[in-house]
Design an enzyme around this catalytic site. Structure first.
Site, PDB file in Angstrom:
ATOM      1  N   LYS A 131       0.824  -1.207   0.000  1.00 39.94           N
ATOM      2  CA  LYS A 131       0.000   0.000   0.000  1.00 39.94           C
ATOM      3  C   LYS A 131       0.864   1.267   0.000  1.00 39.94           C
ATOM      4  O   LYS A 131       0.545   2.233  -0.669  1.00 39.94           O
ATOM      5  CB  LYS A 131      -0.874   0.037   1.269  1.00 39.94           C
ATOM      6  CG  LYS A 131      -2.231  -0.557   1.083  1.00 39.94           C
ATOM      7  CD  LYS A 131      -3.116  -0.240   2.287  1.00 39.94           C
ATOM      8  CE  LYS A 131      -2.378  -0.488   3.585  1.00 39.94           C
ATOM      9  NZ  LYS A 131      -2.809   0.322   4.686  1.00 39.94           N
ATOM     10  N   ARG A 162     -10.190   0.462   9.428  1.00 34.00           N
ATOM     11  CA  ARG A 162      -9.437  -0.756   9.733  1.00 34.00           C
ATOM     12  C   ARG A 162     -10.322  -1.828  10.349  1.00 34.00           C
ATOM     13  O   ARG A 162      -9.839  -2.908  10.696  1.00 34.00           O
ATOM     14  CB  ARG A 162      -8.223  -0.453  10.599  1.00 34.00           C
ATOM     15  CG  ARG A 162      -8.533   0.131  11.937  1.00 34.00           C
ATOM     16  CD  ARG A 162      -7.355   0.038  12.906  1.00 34.00           C
ATOM     17  NE  ARG A 162      -7.841   0.420  14.215  1.00 34.00           N
ATOM     18  CZ  ARG A 162      -7.691   1.626  14.744  1.00 34.00           C
ATOM     19  NH1 ARG A 162      -7.023   2.537  14.108  1.00 34.00           N
ATOM     20  NH2 ARG A 162      -8.198   1.896  15.912  1.00 34.00           N
ATOM     21  N   ARG A 166      13.668 -10.257   9.758  1.00 34.78           N
ATOM     22  CA  ARG A 166      14.411  -9.010   9.961  1.00 34.78           C
ATOM     23  C   ARG A 166      15.367  -9.189  11.143  1.00 34.78           C
ATOM     24  O   ARG A 166      14.981  -9.627  12.227  1.00 34.78           O
ATOM     25  CB  ARG A 166      13.412  -7.901  10.253  1.00 34.78           C
ATOM     26  CG  ARG A 166      13.997  -6.503  10.280  1.00 34.78           C
ATOM     27  CD  ARG A 166      12.848  -5.498  10.415  1.00 34.78           C
ATOM     28  NE  ARG A 166      13.298  -4.114  10.331  1.00 34.78           N
ATOM     29  CZ  ARG A 166      13.760  -3.425  11.361  1.00 34.78           C
ATOM     30  NH1 ARG A 166      13.824  -3.979  12.558  1.00 34.78           N
ATOM     31  NH2 ARG A 166      14.155  -2.183  11.213  1.00 34.78           N
ATOM     32  N   ARG A 217      14.757  -8.587  17.243  1.00 39.61           N
ATOM     33  CA  ARG A 217      13.929  -7.947  18.252  1.00 39.61           C
ATOM     34  C   ARG A 217      12.687  -8.799  18.503  1.00 39.61           C
ATOM     35  O   ARG A 217      12.188  -9.472  17.602  1.00 39.61           O
ATOM     36  CB  ARG A 217      13.496  -6.547  17.776  1.00 39.61           C
ATOM     37  CG  ARG A 217      14.647  -5.559  17.605  1.00 39.61           C
ATOM     38  CD  ARG A 217      14.079  -4.194  17.296  1.00 39.61           C
ATOM     39  NE  ARG A 217      12.975  -4.299  16.334  1.00 39.61           N
ATOM     40  CZ  ARG A 217      11.936  -3.473  16.272  1.00 39.61           C
ATOM     41  NH1 ARG A 217      11.848  -2.475  17.103  1.00 39.61           N
ATOM     42  NH2 ARG A 217      11.000  -3.638  15.367  1.00 39.61           N
ATOM     43  N   ARG A 264       0.149 -11.032  15.375  1.00 39.12           N
ATOM     44  CA  ARG A 264      -0.311  -9.678  15.055  1.00 39.12           C
ATOM     45  C   ARG A 264      -0.970  -9.650  13.676  1.00 39.12           C
ATOM     46  O   ARG A 264      -2.013  -9.032  13.465  1.00 39.12           O
ATOM     47  CB  ARG A 264       0.897  -8.739  15.086  1.00 39.12           C
ATOM     48  CG  ARG A 264       0.569  -7.287  15.373  1.00 39.12           C
ATOM     49  CD  ARG A 264       1.833  -6.506  15.681  1.00 39.12           C
ATOM     50  NE  ARG A 264       2.893  -6.801  14.726  1.00 39.12           N
ATOM     51  CZ  ARG A 264       4.192  -6.760  15.009  1.00 39.12           C
ATOM     52  NH1 ARG A 264       4.600  -6.451  16.217  1.00 39.12           N
ATOM     53  NH2 ARG A 264       5.083  -7.037  14.092  1.00 39.12           N
TER      54      ARG A 264
END
Ligand code: ZN
Length: 239
Positions: free
Chosen positions: A14, A89, A128, A161, A172
């Protein structure tokens, strides 16, 4: 007024498509995060209300988000319409947006869903790693270090992390995609949804996103005033 809603999961692209689409439409690109930051910076009553929630690390309630959005829609540069990015959302926000626009004699003209399957998003969002000493960023799928677990630039170990761990990202993502599916369904019922396959090359995605707004009724020729929503189904109506 042409109101276009751009939908897609995190990592669906997006962010790449929104500025291009806004320029094509000739309307401002309104991202919810920018909206919050601007309202807080301006110190408006609604901005101060939003700040109280953000300072406590809580989600800003829908009513406050919608009020900020309505103020933004009243700005002179939004007279011809707006591209919404990151909003609505969830289904409640989508319904509140419909009601607010109806009061202004307007509707959502088009919702575009950049569709990428959950597994592909997961791969884009995970992997990541950052180096311990300088925070250099790597991705095990798209930008791996030459030696696994070691920074190319300074030799320090790569760490992950908590936020970037696969289990965290997966949980999530599942929540986000569930709400997104409700919003997509809402616009499908209204007859304004176009789905674009987000796994295609970026320029192909762009072409299809632009095509999706060029087919908005009344936009190409006459005034972009679509006072006749193409909703054959009333989502609130009982059977
Ligand atoms: Zn490093």
């Amino acid at each position: 007024m042409t109101v276009v809603v751009l939908l897609g999961g995190p990592g669906a692209g997006k962010g790449t498509q929104a500025p291009i689409l806004a320029e094509h439409l000739g309307v401002p690109h309104v991202a919810t995060g920018d909206l919050f930051r601007a309202a807080v910076r301006d110190g408006s009553p609604v901005g101060l209300a939003a700040r109280r929630f953000m300072e406590r690390g809580q989600l800003v309630p829908d009513a406050i988000t919608i009020e900020m959005l309505l103020q933004r829609l009243s700005a002179p540069d939004a007279a011809d319409g707006v591209l919404l990015d990151g909003f609505p959302r969830n289904r409640a926000q989508a319904e509140a947006l419909d009601e607010a626009l109806a009061e202004r004699g307007s509707v959502v003209s088009r919702a575009i869903d950049i569709d990428v399957p959950a597994d592909d998003l997961l791969e884009r969002l995970t992997g990541r790693w950052v180096c311990r000493d300088a925070g250099h960023v790597y991705n095990e799928h798209t930008n791996p270090p030459r030696v696994p677990g070691v920074c190319d630039l300074d030799g320090s170990p790569l760490i992950q992390r908590e936020d970037d761990r696969e289990e965290t990202v997966k949980a999530r993502l599942a929540l986000t995609l569930s709400s997104l599916a409700d919003v997509v369904d809402h616009y499908r019922r209204r007859g304004v949804l176009r789905v674009v396959d987000g796994r295609q090359p970026i320029d192909r995605v762009t072409a299809e996103v632009l095509e999706a707004v060029d087919t908005i009724e009344g936009r190409a020729g006459g005034p972009a005033d679509s006072a006749h929503p193409a909703n054959g189904v009333d989502p609130k109506g009982g059977a």
